[in-house]
Design an enzyme around this catalytic site. Structure first.
Site, PDB file in Angstrom:
ATOM      1  CG  ASP A 138      -6.702  -6.474   4.267  1.00 53.12           C
ATOM      2  OD1 ASP A 138      -5.640  -5.889   4.522  1.00 53.12           O
ATOM      3  OD2 ASP A 138      -7.803  -5.871   4.169  1.00 53.12           O
TER       4      ASP A 138
HETATM    5  C1  GLC Z   1      -8.062  -2.526   3.790  1.00 53.07           C
HETATM    6  C2  GLC Z   1      -6.860  -2.622   4.711  1.00 53.07           C
HETATM    7  C3  GLC Z   1      -7.185  -3.187   6.071  1.00 53.07           C
HETATM    8  C4  GLC Z   1      -8.584  -2.756   6.472  1.00 53.07           C
HETATM    9  C5  GLC Z   1      -9.552  -3.442   5.533  1.00 53.07           C
HETATM   10  C6  GLC Z   1     -11.013  -3.097   5.830  1.00 53.07           C
HETATM   11  O1  GLC Z   1      -7.711  -2.959   2.510  1.00 53.07           O
HETATM   12  O2  GLC Z   1      -5.724  -3.339   4.218  1.00 53.07           O
HETATM   13  O3  GLC Z   1      -6.173  -2.708   6.980  1.00 53.07           O
HETATM   14  O4  GLC Z   1      -8.845  -3.146   7.806  1.00 53.07           O
HETATM   15  O5  GLC Z   1      -9.272  -3.153   4.167  1.00 53.07           O
HETATM   16  O6  GLC Z   1     -11.240  -1.751   5.557  1.00 53.07           O
END
Ligand code: GLC
Length: 721
Positions: free
Chosen positions: A267
């Protein structure tokens, strides 16, 4: 490309080029992007070189056929071996046509429509140039303080798994390489992000492995069984180790035990966060921990590009291990056909006709209608269009109905409740007044609202949470409606008019301030682009509510977590010999939620006749069939979601009082009956034992059939050896 051609490509790559493939950067880093150079704050500090950018493997957050074609074209000019970029973005419940948030979709219990919503989202995203979506999010949730419950389909592992399958099938279709309307899916957040302590985002998660496997892992596994191509790591810990650096979870369970051979992506920033988590002293150690957890792509931090080569030079990481990660990424690009066609589905002309098309919006409306849950109705609904209606509240005419993950969705395009009602009620019979802000008081607006209400026959009061009060980093300790809205409700109630409350919100709320005095409550969640038209059709009776809760509404936040599939405890409150005091209860609240899992009303009424069973015992390989006759006893066609729960009375470990094992949506004309059948097999009676084995035990069980998890008919049976 054939597999051997991928290996030939790999063997041409330098180590630096291989490591760059493991990097994911946001669009401002890329030539050809309209945001090129808008690198500020943390991005600026990343210090990423042009050479790395030219050999980076994937892009975060790009969209638009023209933009993506430009980025890809420039990249292919610079990339020495012409390796195309993967374009990845968050299309969680719609691209431009925004569907209800997943928690609302869960309440529709309509797997086919859920799949179709993902198909539409994929189609709009694919023609806009996107290859991968960071969805479905299948984190099981039991704590409405957590802002991201809106992104989940709820508190039940079985139902979440069914929706996970449906979403993955919708996103990916049958043939990623040739279906230019599909995108690869990325199930998230592995694992158990929804179990954050205190409902506080990014907080500690600590569960027994048995509990993790029994309740939190099944839905991710269902997504992978449906062919989901990617997995995203959770920010949070499992067994004291952050998922992003947790080799046991990511390699031993996900890859070895489950056989997942696809791409794992961290993430956003989660690799670098191993440092503040306190399991890596610096970025170099974070790189090794994440790499050892077989995380292939590092999202938006530079541990891999800054330090993996050092680990190779020091003989700690073999280049062959890097090759394995790179090959997983190259295989995904190949599955998407990017080597043959790096622009894949990107098509400016199709964008014009496909994105936000009337048919897509119609489907969004249909799903929104099925996702709303009628929580209370003292006969005031459906409304009569001949009556004078006062539509009041901060959500009376508010486009903030898309939810916090609507990205390309436009609040300006969303149909507001006023617009929806205006298509049913003539202008002179519809008065509209805000009454207050979502979190702000305004005496002039309050007076105008009271004035509008005075002259009306009935009041529709549109209340809720602003979308930023929900979603990522949107945790709340008090989950009531904001005080100005409760004040508005009380002032209007003093007029002695019937009030229909419509809720636009991203979590089960503490409704204790309004539930007794509201004459009706319709939970609309964030219904998406067609919010107003769907809700208006329900309020006016053109549509009949059928949604049922997939996450319990607590009496108060003090009860949290409260969920239906709980254990009995050694001192159950309702035991025949329960003592007055020394039982599992509260001094100041019932144990039961305000509204339970599976609950939802309709304008129709349904009766359930006695449940019959084909047997009172079953063995492995046998099937027991339950039959119940359900009748629509109203004068209005309606849909009912009939539910099957099972209780295992004695297990090797404690077992929930009920577990959802099946459900059927039925549609009945007035007076019509139908026989609803459920098959029960030994496989459905299995659970995670203390030794983590997934198996059943012979013994006493009870099946329950009914309209929700509380109002059920019990049918005991035995599983024989
Ligand atoms: C965010 C979220 C995740 C998302 C990623 C990209 O922090 O936790 O669910 O897909 O970043 O935007």
């Amino acid at each position: 490309m054939k597999e051997e051609e991928l290996y030939q490509l790999l063997n041409k790559m330098t180590l630096d080029e291989k490591i760059a493939q493991l990097m994911q950067l946001a669009t401002p880093f890329f030539k050809g992007s309209s945001t090129r150079g808008h690198i500020t704050g943390p991005m600026k500090e990343m210090g990423v070189s042009e050479s790395v950018i030219e050999h980076t493997g994937s892009v975060l957050g790009a969209s638009g056929a023209r933009e993506i074609k430009a980025i890809q074209h420039r990249h292919l000019e610079d990339n020495r071996l012409g390796i195309p970029l993967l374009m990845m973005s968050d299309i969680v419940h719609g691209f431009k046509t925004i569907f209800p948030v997943p928690l609302a979709i869960g309440c529709s219990w309509d797997l086919d429509l859920a799949r179709q919503s993902a198909e539409v989202a994929a189609k709009e995203a694919a023609v806009s140039g996107i290859h991968v979506t960071f969805a479905p999010m299948v984190d099981l949730v039991r704590d409405p303080r957590w802002g991201r419950v809106m992104e989940s389909t709820g508190e039940d592992p079985y139902l979440n798994g069914e929706f996970a399958r449906a979403f993955v099938q919708g996103f990916q279709g049958e043939d990623l390489a040739n279906d230019m309307y599909s995108v690869a899916a990325c199930v998230k957040h592995f694992a158990a992000y929804g179990a954050v302590e205190g409902g506080r985002d990014y907080n500690t998660v600590d569960l027994s492995e048995r509990h993790l496997r029994e309740y939190y892992l099944p839905a991710y596994k269902s997504a992978l069984e449906a062919g989901c191509e990617m997995v995203m790591t959770a920010f949070t810990t499992i067994n004291g180790v952050p998922a992003t650096g947790n080799r046991t979870l990511m390699n031993d369970v996900l890859r070895q035990e489950w056989g997942f051979e696809g791409v794992i992506i961290s993430d956003w920033g989660a690799v670098k966060e191993l440092i503040p988590h306190g399991v890596a002293q610096d970025l170099k150690e974070a790189a090794l921990k994440a790499f050892r957890a077989t995380v292939d792509i590092e999202m938006m931090t530079t541990a891999y590009i800054d330090h993996l080569k050092e680990w190779v030079d020091e003989g700690v990481v073999a280049e062959g291990e890097i090759d394995q990660a790179v090959m997983r990424i190259l295989r995904l690009k190949n599955k998407l056909g990017l080597f043959e066609n790096p622009y894949r589905g990107a098509d400016e002309q199709l964008e014009e006709t496909v994105v936000f098309s009337p048919s897509h919006r119609q489907m969004a409306k249909a799903l929104a209608v099925k996702s709303c849950v009628l929580l209370k109705n003292d006969g005031v609904l459906p409304l009569d269009q001949e009556q004078h209606l006062a539509l009041i509240g901060p959500f009376a005419d508010n486009g903030d109905v898309l939810g916090p993950w609507s990205w390309q969705g436009s609040k300006m395009d969303a149909v507001t409740l006023r617009q929806g009602l205006a298509s049913h009620i003539s202008e002179e019979r519809l008065s509209v007044a805000k009454g207050c802000g979502i979190q702000s008081v305004n005496e002039a607006e309050m007076m105008a609202a009271l004035q509008a209400a005075q002259t009306a026959d009935r009041i529709v009061l549109a209340l809720g949470e602003a979308s930023e009060m929900s979603g990522e980093a949107g945790s709340r300790t008090a989950i009531k409606l904001p005080k100005p809205q409760i004040e508005l409700f009380k002032r209007l109630k003093a007029l002695n008019k019937e009030i229909v409350v419509v809720l636009f919100n991203g979590r089960p709320l503490d409704l204790s301030d309004i539930v007794d005095e509201a004459d009706a409550i319709l939970e609309a969640w964030y219904p998406g682009s067609e919010a107003g038209s769907a809700v208006a059709d329900l309020l006016m009776g053109q549509e009949n509510p059928s949604g049922k809760l997939t996450m319990s509404f607590p009496q108060t936040v003090g009860q949290v977590p409260v969920y239906y599939n709980h254990f009995n405890t050694g001192r159950p409150l309702n035991a025949p010999d329960a003592q007055e005091r020394y039982v599992s209860h509260y001094l100041d609240s019932p144990n039961d939620p305000l509204f339970p899992f599976g609950y939802g009303l309709s304008y129709s009424t349904f009766t359930y006749a006695q449940v019959t069973s084909t047997a009172s015992t079953i063995k492995k390989g046998e099937t027991l069939t339950l039959t119940v006759e359900v009748t629509n006893t109203s004068d209005r066609p309606g849909e009912e979601i009939v539910q099957l729960y099972i209780r295992d009375h004695v297990g090797e470990v404690v077992r929930p009082l009920k577990e959802l094992k099946g459900f059927k949506r039925i549609s009945l004309q007035p007076g019509e009956s139908c026989q609803v059948q459920f098959d029960i097999k030994e496989e459905q009676l299995r659970y995670t034992h203390a030794d983590l084995q997934w198996k059943s035990d012979p013994g006493a069980f009870t099946a329950y059939v009914g309209p929700n998890s509380e109002h059920v008919t019990a049918v005991p049976f035995q599983l024989m050896d």
